[in-house]
Design a protein around this motif. Structure first.
Motif, PDB file in Angstrom:
ATOM      1  N   LYS A 122       0.529  -1.282   0.031  1.00  0.00           N
ATOM      2  CA  LYS A 122       0.153   0.179  -0.068  1.00  0.00           C
ATOM      3  C   LYS A 122       0.576   1.672   0.351  1.00  0.00           C
ATOM      4  N   GLN A 123       2.148   1.368   1.061  1.00  0.00           N
ATOM      5  CA  GLN A 123       2.662   1.495   0.626  1.00  0.00           C
ATOM      6  C   GLN A 123       3.524   2.876  -1.010  1.00  0.00           C
ATOM      7  N   ILE A 124       3.551   0.997  -1.462  1.00  0.00           N
ATOM      8  CA  ILE A 124       4.171   1.632  -2.812  1.00  0.00           C
ATOM      9  C   ILE A 124       3.131   1.871  -3.908  1.00  0.00           C
ATOM     10  N   GLN A 125       1.787   1.440  -3.480  1.00  0.00           N
ATOM     11  CA  GLN A 125       0.865   2.246  -4.267  1.00  0.00           C
ATOM     12  C   GLN A 125       0.252   4.209  -3.672  1.00  0.00           C
ATOM     13  N   VAL A 126       1.089   4.406  -2.116  1.00  0.00           N
ATOM     14  CA  VAL A 126       0.492   5.371  -2.455  1.00  0.00           C
ATOM     15  C   VAL A 126       1.980   6.720  -2.652  1.00  0.00           C
ATOM     16  N   SER A 127       2.765   5.547  -3.139  1.00  0.00           N
ATOM     17  CA  SER A 127       3.743   6.408  -3.653  1.00  0.00           C
ATOM     18  C   SER A 127       3.989   6.937  -4.953  1.00  0.00           C
ATOM     19  N   GLN A 128       2.866   5.664  -5.726  1.00  0.00           N
ATOM     20  CA  GLN A 128       3.075   5.797  -7.798  1.00  0.00           C
ATOM     21  C   GLN A 128       1.871   7.219  -7.584  1.00  0.00           C
ATOM     22  N   PHE A 129       0.259   6.675  -6.605  1.00  0.00           N
ATOM     23  CA  PHE A 129      -0.309   8.165  -6.761  1.00  0.00           C
ATOM     24  C   PHE A 129      -0.140   9.276  -6.797  1.00  0.00           C
ATOM     25  N   GLU A 130       1.419   9.516  -5.621  1.00  0.00           N
ATOM     26  CA  GLU A 130       1.751  10.642  -5.759  1.00  0.00           C
ATOM     27  C   GLU A 130       2.851  11.098  -6.715  1.00  0.00           C
ATOM     28  N   GLN A 131       3.348  10.619  -6.863  1.00  0.00           N
ATOM     29  CA  GLN A 131       4.527  10.572  -8.769  1.00  0.00           C
ATOM     30  C   GLN A 131       3.376  10.897  -9.827  1.00  0.00           C
ATOM     31  N   SER A 132       2.772   9.764  -9.449  1.00  0.00           N
ATOM     32  CA  SER A 132       1.031  10.483 -10.804  1.00  0.00           C
ATOM     33  C   SER A 132       1.187  12.124 -10.668  1.00  0.00           C
TER      34      SER A 132
END
Length: 414
Positions: A140-150
């Motif tokens: 979930k932390q990886i997903q958060v990082s991906q959305f923040e990068q997006s």
């Protein structure tokens, strides 16, 4: 003193470069240097190995640093972080307790029993259900990082699309992939997803922290009485560890020095020139690391710590003055070592007595006849004039062998 130092310096290089007073040829000198380098490398490796033979403070009290970090942290997630650090990977074949046992088997000393208990609590936490929770949190932390990068990429384009819209530029001529309205919509959606994921992460963290095995572990950590002795033992071990290291390093070097010195003296008496040369090189190679380790100990060992603690108390915040004190202290210690070597270890008079008794040259220790004035091997003059009877008597001896008068300054006629 200057004459004596110059004479010892010249004697040192003469012994290091000559065989039976004949200089080494270039090939022999290169071979000797290669041998010296090989032996020096092995001496350094041996010193490093034996210095780590006794268990270090961090190995004896392996849980101290983790407990200390936990106690000093003020973040809200510190309970979760200390629990997360208890996971050592699914594929790790050894438990933390087994790792501590291996440390005891490979070193002198024991691992703290409190740290063994600490490892047992960690093992109770490190089970598959809890490992799955950690994996879910990381995903979930990886997903958060991906959305923040997006979001970061969208914001980089949002400003330019907004300017295009204000300027009235048509969408077909825009250089941006996403329009302003759509960018705003995607930002809102991503922020909502990030908020949801962070809430899920918080719930998973709370779920892990509130598990019975985690509560037991945290209770153990928060009870300071469990770690008071660990802290005391760690501080004491840190204080004495440099001294213990020097002791083991000396245990490694001193026998080598004594063996090399014995062989060198034997080779000189029997006039085995090549053996005397090699043993002299070995003696230097073994002796120099010992001197370096002694000075290293003076810099970080018990003497330094004791001096530092006293001066810190006396000088308060003016700790830079400790450097002045040490600059004065080290030369005094060095002077004492030199005096010891001059009077006991490398005593010229005692050496002269032994050589005269064996009918050897006072300078090079080669065999000479009893009444030879000059050494036929090195040309050294063996006698001085007695100030009392004016007859010739041996250099460096305390009394004239003709009249028995005390030769107070005989050592100055080298």
């Amino acid at each position: 003193m200057l004459n004596t130092s110059r004479r010892l310096w010249n004697q040192f290089f003469r012994k290091a470069r000559k065989v039976n007073n004949e200089p080494l040829n270039k090939v022999s000198l290169i071979v000797l240097i290669v041998v010296d380098i090989f032996i020096l490398i092995n001496v350094v490796m041996g010193l490093d190995d034996i210095s780590r033979w006794y268990i270090s403070p961090s190995q004896a009290e392996p849980c101290y640093s983790q407990w200390q970090n936990y106690r000093t942290k003020t973040t809200t997630d510190k309970d979760f972080e200390i629990i997360k650090n208890s996971f050592f990977g699914i594929d790790n074949p050894l438990s933390q307790e087994q790792i501590y046992q291996q440390v005891e088997e490979r070193h002198l000393g024991k691992v703290s029993q409190t740290c063994f208990q600490y490892a047992k609590y960690q093992e109770q936490i490190n089970i598959p259900p809890n490992q799955q929770i950690i994996q879910n949190i990381e995903q979930k932390q990886i997903q958060v990082s991906q959305f923040e990068q997006s979001n970061s990429n969208i914001r980089a384009q949002y400003d330019s699309t907004l300017l295009e819209k204000i300027a009235g530029q048509s969408r077909e001529k825009s250089i941006n992939v996403v329009g302003a309205e759509k960018a705003k919509q995607e930002l809102d959606q991503n922020n909502q997803r990030i908020s949801t994921l962070k809430q899920e992460i918080t719930n998973l963290k709370n779920q892990l922290v509130t598990k019975p095995e985690s509560m037991n572990f945290l209770g153990f950590l928060q009870e300071d009485s469990n770690f008071n002795q660990v802290e005391v033992n760690y501080q004491q071990a840190s204080f004495w560890y440099p001294s213990i290291q020097l002791g083991f390093q000396s245990l490694f070097l001193v026998p080598l020095i004594l063996v090399a010195l014995s062989i060198h003296n034997f080779a000189q008496r029997r006039e085995y020139g090549l053996i005397a040369l090699i043993s002299w090189h070995l003696l230097v190679i073994f002796f120099l690391p010992l001197i370096l380790k002694i000075f290293e100990f003076l810099q970080v060992g018990v003497l330094f710590r004791f001096t530092f603690d006293i001066l810190s108390t006396l000088l308060g915040g003016l700790l830079f003055l400790i450097s002045y004190v040490y600059i004065l202290l080290i030369p005094i210690v060095g002077f004492g070592i030199i005096q010891l070597c001059q009077k006991v270890i490398l005593n010229t008079k005692a050496q002269a007595v032994r050589r005269i008794q064996d009918s050897r040259c006072i300078q090079c220790a080669k065999k000479i006849r009893t009444h030879d004035t000059y050494c036929p091997h090195c040309g050294y003059y063996q006698y001085i004039e007695c100030p009392n009877c004016h007859n010739l008597t041996y250099k460096y001896l305390s009394h004239c062998h003709q009249c028995g008068a005390f030769q107070e300054s005989s050592h100055n006629h080298a």
